[in-house]
Enzyme design. Structure first.
Site, PDB file in Angstrom:
ATOM      1  N   HIS A   1      -2.362  -4.946 -12.473  1.00  0.00           N
ATOM      2  CA  HIS A   1      -1.947  -4.715 -13.869  1.00  0.00           C
ATOM      3  C   HIS A   1      -2.898  -5.381 -14.863  1.00  0.00           C
ATOM      4  O   HIS A   1      -2.670  -5.328 -16.066  1.00  0.00           O
ATOM      5  CB  HIS A   1      -0.514  -5.230 -14.085  1.00  0.00           C
ATOM      6  CG  HIS A   1       0.503  -4.411 -13.342  1.00  0.00           C
ATOM      7  ND1 HIS A   1       1.777  -4.860 -13.063  1.00  0.00           N
ATOM      8  CD2 HIS A   1       0.429  -3.175 -12.799  1.00  0.00           C
ATOM      9  CE1 HIS A   1       2.433  -3.935 -12.377  1.00  0.00           C
ATOM     10  NE2 HIS A   1       1.635  -2.911 -12.219  1.00  0.00           N
TER      11      HIS A   1
ATOM     12  N   HIS B   1       1.385  -9.163   4.643  1.00  0.00           N
ATOM     13  CA  HIS B   1       0.200  -8.303   4.510  1.00  0.00           C
ATOM     14  C   HIS B   1      -0.282  -8.384   3.052  1.00  0.00           C
ATOM     15  O   HIS B   1      -0.271  -7.395   2.324  1.00  0.00           O
ATOM     16  CB  HIS B   1       0.546  -6.868   4.927  1.00  0.00           C
ATOM     17  CG  HIS B   1      -0.646  -6.002   5.267  1.00  0.00           C
ATOM     18  ND1 HIS B   1      -0.781  -5.354   6.462  1.00  0.00           N
ATOM     19  CD2 HIS B   1      -1.755  -5.672   4.564  1.00  0.00           C
ATOM     20  CE1 HIS B   1      -1.916  -4.648   6.472  1.00  0.00           C
ATOM     21  NE2 HIS B   1      -2.518  -4.833   5.319  1.00  0.00           N
TER      22      HIS B   1
ATOM     23  N   TYR C   1     -12.985  -2.135  12.828  1.00  0.00           N
ATOM     24  CA  TYR C   1     -13.386  -0.917  12.129  1.00  0.00           C
ATOM     25  C   TYR C   1     -14.879  -0.596  12.212  1.00  0.00           C
ATOM     26  O   TYR C   1     -15.256   0.538  12.303  1.00  0.00           O
ATOM     27  CB  TYR C   1     -13.046  -1.038  10.634  1.00  0.00           C
ATOM     28  CG  TYR C   1     -11.593  -0.835  10.289  1.00  0.00           C
ATOM     29  CD1 TYR C   1     -11.117   0.413   9.885  1.00  0.00           C
ATOM     30  CD2 TYR C   1     -10.683  -1.884  10.337  1.00  0.00           C
ATOM     31  CE1 TYR C   1      -9.782   0.605   9.542  1.00  0.00           C
ATOM     32  CE2 TYR C   1      -9.352  -1.704   9.998  1.00  0.00           C
ATOM     33  CZ  TYR C   1      -8.905  -0.459   9.601  1.00  0.00           C
ATOM     34  OH  TYR C   1      -7.577  -0.269   9.264  1.00  0.00           O
TER      35      TYR C   1
ATOM     36  N   ASP D   1       2.233   0.664  -8.107  1.00  0.00           N
ATOM     37  CA  ASP D   1       3.575   0.691  -8.719  1.00  0.00           C
ATOM     38  C   ASP D   1       4.475   1.717  -8.024  1.00  0.00           C
ATOM     39  O   ASP D   1       5.658   1.469  -7.789  1.00  0.00           O
ATOM     40  CB  ASP D   1       3.488   1.056 -10.209  1.00  0.00           C
ATOM     41  CG  ASP D   1       2.897  -0.068 -11.040  1.00  0.00           C
ATOM     42  OD1 ASP D   1       2.482  -1.086 -10.451  1.00  0.00           O
ATOM     43  OD2 ASP D   1       2.842   0.076 -12.279  1.00  0.00           O
TER      44      ASP D   1
ATOM     45  N   GLU E   1      -5.080  -2.033  14.343  1.00  0.00           N
ATOM     46  CA  GLU E   1      -5.648  -1.095  13.363  1.00  0.00           C
ATOM     47  C   GLU E   1      -7.025  -0.645  13.789  1.00  0.00           C
ATOM     48  O   GLU E   1      -7.876  -1.466  14.150  1.00  0.00           O
ATOM     49  CB  GLU E   1      -5.830  -1.756  11.985  1.00  0.00           C
ATOM     50  CG  GLU E   1      -4.607  -1.779  11.117  1.00  0.00           C
ATOM     51  CD  GLU E   1      -4.885  -2.428   9.755  1.00  0.00           C
ATOM     52  OE1 GLU E   1      -5.930  -2.135   9.151  1.00  0.00           O
ATOM     53  OE2 GLU E   1      -4.043  -3.227   9.324  1.00  0.00           O
TER      54      GLU E   1
ATOM     55  N   ARG F   1       4.097   0.398  12.924  1.00  0.00           N
ATOM     56  CA  ARG F   1       3.756  -0.919  12.365  1.00  0.00           C
ATOM     57  C   ARG F   1       3.867  -0.866  10.845  1.00  0.00           C
ATOM     58  O   ARG F   1       3.273   0.003  10.199  1.00  0.00           O
ATOM     59  CB  ARG F   1       2.325  -1.314  12.787  1.00  0.00           C
ATOM     60  CG  ARG F   1       1.923  -2.635  12.218  1.00  0.00           C
ATOM     61  CD  ARG F   1       0.542  -3.122  12.619  1.00  0.00           C
ATOM     62  NE  ARG F   1       0.277  -4.276  11.768  1.00  0.00           N
ATOM     63  CZ  ARG F   1      -0.849  -4.518  11.139  1.00  0.00           C
ATOM     64  NH1 ARG F   1      -1.887  -3.720  11.279  1.00  0.00           N
ATOM     65  NH2 ARG F   1      -0.968  -5.579  10.362  1.00  0.00           N
TER      66      ARG F   1
ATOM     67  N   ASN G   1      -1.523 -10.702   8.396  1.00  0.00           N
ATOM     68  CA  ASN G   1      -2.538  -9.679   8.602  1.00  0.00           C
ATOM     69  C   ASN G   1      -3.888 -10.105   8.039  1.00  0.00           C
ATOM     70  O   ASN G   1      -4.012 -10.439   6.864  1.00  0.00           O
ATOM     71  CB  ASN G   1      -2.115  -8.379   7.907  1.00  0.00           C
ATOM     72  CG  ASN G   1      -3.141  -7.268   8.103  1.00  0.00           C
ATOM     73  OD1 ASN G   1      -3.317  -6.770   9.217  1.00  0.00           O
ATOM     74  ND2 ASN G   1      -3.848  -6.911   7.043  1.00  0.00           N
ATOM     75  N   GLU G   2      -4.898 -10.041   8.886  1.00  0.00           N
ATOM     76  CA  GLU G   2      -6.302 -10.252   8.505  1.00  0.00           C
ATOM     77  C   GLU G   2      -6.512 -11.491   7.632  1.00  0.00           C
ATOM     78  O   GLU G   2      -6.839 -11.388   6.443  1.00  0.00           O
ATOM     79  CB  GLU G   2      -6.863  -9.003   7.805  1.00  0.00           C
ATOM     80  CG  GLU G   2      -6.905  -7.785   8.698  1.00  0.00           C
ATOM     81  CD  GLU G   2      -7.833  -6.687   8.196  1.00  0.00           C
ATOM     82  OE1 GLU G   2      -8.277  -6.748   7.045  1.00  0.00           O
ATOM     83  OE2 GLU G   2      -8.126  -5.759   8.978  1.00  0.00           O
TER      84      GLU G   2
ATOM     85  N   ASN H   1      -7.643  -6.003  14.611  1.00  0.00           N
ATOM     86  CA  ASN H   1      -8.056  -4.906  13.729  1.00  0.00           C
ATOM     87  C   ASN H   1      -9.562  -4.796  13.836  1.00  0.00           C
ATOM     88  O   ASN H   1     -10.271  -5.799  13.669  1.00  0.00           O
ATOM     89  CB  ASN H   1      -7.711  -5.203  12.259  1.00  0.00           C
ATOM     90  CG  ASN H   1      -6.233  -5.043  11.952  1.00  0.00           C
ATOM     91  OD1 ASN H   1      -5.437  -4.741  12.845  1.00  0.00           O
ATOM     92  ND2 ASN H   1      -5.867  -5.245  10.703  1.00  0.00           N
TER      93      ASN H   1
ATOM     94  N   GLN I   1       0.797  -1.215   0.000  1.00  0.00           N
ATOM     95  CA  GLN I   1       0.000   0.000   0.000  1.00  0.00           C
ATOM     96  C   GLN I   1       0.835   1.273   0.000  1.00  0.00           C
ATOM     97  O   GLN I   1       0.317   2.345  -0.298  1.00  0.00           O
ATOM     98  CB  GLN I   1      -0.940   0.001   1.206  1.00  0.00           C
ATOM     99  CG  GLN I   1      -1.983  -1.106   1.110  1.00  0.00           C
ATOM    100  CD  GLN I   1      -2.865  -1.166   2.331  1.00  0.00           C
ATOM    101  OE1 GLN I   1      -2.543  -1.814   3.307  1.00  0.00           O
ATOM    102  NE2 GLN I   1      -3.995  -0.503   2.295  1.00  0.00           N
TER     103      GLN I   1
HETATM  104  C1  NOJ Z   1      -7.296  -3.426   7.133  1.00  0.00           C
HETATM  105  C2  NOJ Z   1      -6.124  -3.784   6.272  1.00  0.00           C
HETATM  106  O1  NOJ Z   1      -5.177  -4.431   7.053  1.00  0.00           O
HETATM  107  C3  NOJ Z   1      -5.505  -2.586   5.575  1.00  0.00           C
HETATM  108  O2  NOJ Z   1      -4.629  -3.060   4.619  1.00  0.00           O
HETATM  109  C4  NOJ Z   1      -6.592  -1.705   4.992  1.00  0.00           C
HETATM  110  O3  NOJ Z   1      -6.057  -0.661   4.255  1.00  0.00           O
HETATM  111  C5  NOJ Z   1      -7.455  -1.202   6.125  1.00  0.00           C
HETATM  112  N1  NOJ Z   1      -8.105  -2.334   6.724  1.00  0.00           N
HETATM  113  C6  NOJ Z   1      -8.532  -0.211   5.692  1.00  0.00           C
HETATM  114  O4  NOJ Z   1      -9.457  -0.819   4.877  1.00  0.00           O
END
Ligand code: NOJ
Length: 520
Positions: free
Chosen positions: A60, A143, A327, A73, A393, A98, A185-186, A325, A40
């Site tokens: 791509h 990740h 949200y 990229d 997160e 992190r 991750n996740e 994480n 990212q």
């Molecule tokens: C969790 C993910 O780990 C991360 O890569 C993502 O950008 C965020 N959520 C926000 O959606």
């Protein structure tokens, strides 16, 4: 530096704040950080020996599966500007940073027989730079950016277990100054969105099948890495865990069916990973439901791989703390059995979700519900033996290209307050939070259209200048004082919402009963 390392260690062992009052202040030992990941932010997708990852290949594609046809990229070009980024994080006064390691930068073939020394050196420099500011490097080993060379093997194949362990060994061995290790991750996103759907790479779209195999493989890969780490690196003090994404689902009504549906959904997304690690074996409702549904669909056994007793014992206990994480929150209700000719996650989980009334949505659609975070934290405490929790997160994606990100500030006020409520009111052992994210960055299928950063970047500007948003000052103050700042016109819509909601629900219930009994 040594003092900070010892402190982290002690904090990770115990962190209980019961019987206190939530007066908006975090304990002195509380740790604040920011989080970001390799694909990212790094860019440099084919530079200095890095090979293609599944995200390079995915973005791509023509036509592009990503909003605006964007790709990573160049992204934030953090590969070349990591010193600047780490300085920005240090400027916020943070305790930890992190980040994640790109497998295809370190091992271009995916295998450990060919190490890309330049790629490895990048992460050595990266970790040293974080340490320079006396911050703790918190490294995620994976990740989502699998080397594309391994895509035909993939996370739904048991061969991945060895490959992941071997890759992990290389990075762990070479980065002894990492302060906390996060293996994966996740996993839900990897397996559900990447193998059960087409939302994330490699878009395998095998709902209800490959996604459960993936869950099994990911758990085994994590567990074997944990055991390898504890055996081969027993002179290291860094703790290790896996980042699990758990969102709160609130039953739509008080019916037993809706309550079960909400709990079932949490188990299908979060418990499927957390239960084997923190309790042992798959959650019972998940096991039973997939078995029942598999037979209904004429399979001769469950589509969820069975864990043997040996596997259950091997996976159980493979985390030093809970890395969470979180949200958003939805309301959830039970729905009737789906078509027995169709195998899918949806037909297994059998739920419908709707928005919580009045919830603010982030630009990427995540509904902001502070009381959901409070409930999620309490749930983890009760369901998983009261673990120490590091929130790896939480974050909000602001609308448009504004630097006046008041909604993000409100988000953090409310979510942090909800976290404090859980800590002080219920003794949930939260030891720190990393905000997602330091910079605006590549938000997967949303490309650069969702802005999660404290720093704004105009991705069409070749300079990629990092411009502070209003939330920078807010966060800096919060971290410095370890307490929620007093904001003009701020009304706490945090954990207290739950009290308001329960009053409203009860009043509504009383009114309905009254109506049925006396008015109708
Ligand atoms: C969790 C993910 O780990 C991360 O890569 C993502 O950008 C965020 N959520 C926000 O959606």
């Amino acid at each position: 530096m040594i003092v900070k390392r010892v402190c982290t260690l002690i904090i990770l062992v115990t962190a209980r704040y019961t019987n206190g009052e939530n007066n908006g202040s975090f304990p002195d030992t509380f740790l604040f950080g920011v989080a970001i990941s390799s694909y990212q932010s790094e860019g440099a997708w084919n530079v200095d020996g890095k090979s293609e990852s599944i995200w390079d290949a995915f973005t791509h594609k023509n036509p592009s599966p990503i909003k605006g046809g964007h790709n990573g990229d160049v992204a934030c070009d953090s590969y070349h500007r990591y010193k600047e980024d780490i300085a920005l994080a240090a400027g916020l006064g943070l305790d930890f940073y992190r980040f994640s390691i790109s497998w295809s930068r370190v091992l271009p073939t995916g295998y450990d027989n060919e190490v890309n020394e330049i790629g490895l050196q990048y992460y050595k420099n990266f970790v040293a730079e974080i340490r320079k500011y006396d911050m703790i490097p918190v490294a995620t080993i994976y990740h989502w950016d699998l080397p594309n060379n391994l895509v035909s093997i993939g996370w739904d194949n048991l061969k991945m277990v060895d490959l992941f362990v071997n890759y992990s060994r290389v990075v762990i061995k070479n980065l002894p100054d990492v302060g906390v290790w996060l293996t994966i991750n996740e996993p839900k996103q990897i397996c559900h969105s990447g193998y059960g759907d087409t939302l994330l790479a490699p878009a395998k779209n095998s709902s209800g099948l490959a996604e459960y195999m993936c869950a099994y493989v990911v758990l085994k890969a994590h567990a074997e890495t944990y055991h390898m780490y504890k055996e081969e690196f027993n002179n290291y003090t860094a703790k290790m865990s896996i980042v699990i994404d758990c969102q709160w689902y609130e039953p739509l009504t008080s019916s037993a069916a809706d309550k079960e549906a909400a709990e079932r959904f949490i188990n299908f997304e979060c418990g499927i990973y957390a239960h084997p690690i923190y309790i042992g074996d798959w959650p019972i409702d998940l096991k039973f439901r997939i078995y029942e549904r598999s037979l209904m669909e004429n399979y001769n056994k469950s589509r969820l791989p069975e864990l043997t007793l040996e596997e259950i014992n091997y996976i159980q206990g493979t985390a030093d703390f809970f890395a969470l994480n979180t949200y958003f929150t939805y309301m959830v209700n039970d729905v009737p059995e789906g078509d027995p000719n169709i195998t899918s996650f949806q037909n297994d989980v059998r739920i419908e979700k709707t928005y919580v009334k009045g919830a603010q949505l982030g630009a990427n659609g995540f509904p902001v519900v502070p009381w959901g975070v409070y409930k999620m934290l309490k749930y983890i405490k009760n369901a998983y033996n009261d673990p120490v929790i590091l929130i790896t997160e939480m974050g909000f994606s602001e609308y448009g290209l504004t630097l006046e990100d008041d909604l993000r500030i409100l988000f953090f006020m409310d979510y942090f307050n909800a976290t404090l409520e859980a800590m002080f009111q219920d003794g949930v052992q939260v030891i720190g939070i990393s905000a997602w994210s330091l910079l605006d960055n590549f938000e997967w299928v949303d490309g650069y259209s969702a802005h999660f950063g404290f720093y704004y970047i105009d991705f069409t500007d070749p300079n990629l200048t990092r411009i502070p948003k209003k939330s920078v000052e807010f966060f800096k103050k919060l971290v410095e004082k370890k307490s929620l700042p007093i904001l003009e016109n701020y009304q706490n819509s945090g954990a207290d919402n739950k009290i308001f909601n329960s009053i409203v629900n009860n009043l509504l219930g009383i009114f309905i009963i009254f109506y049925i009994l006396f008015i109708q």
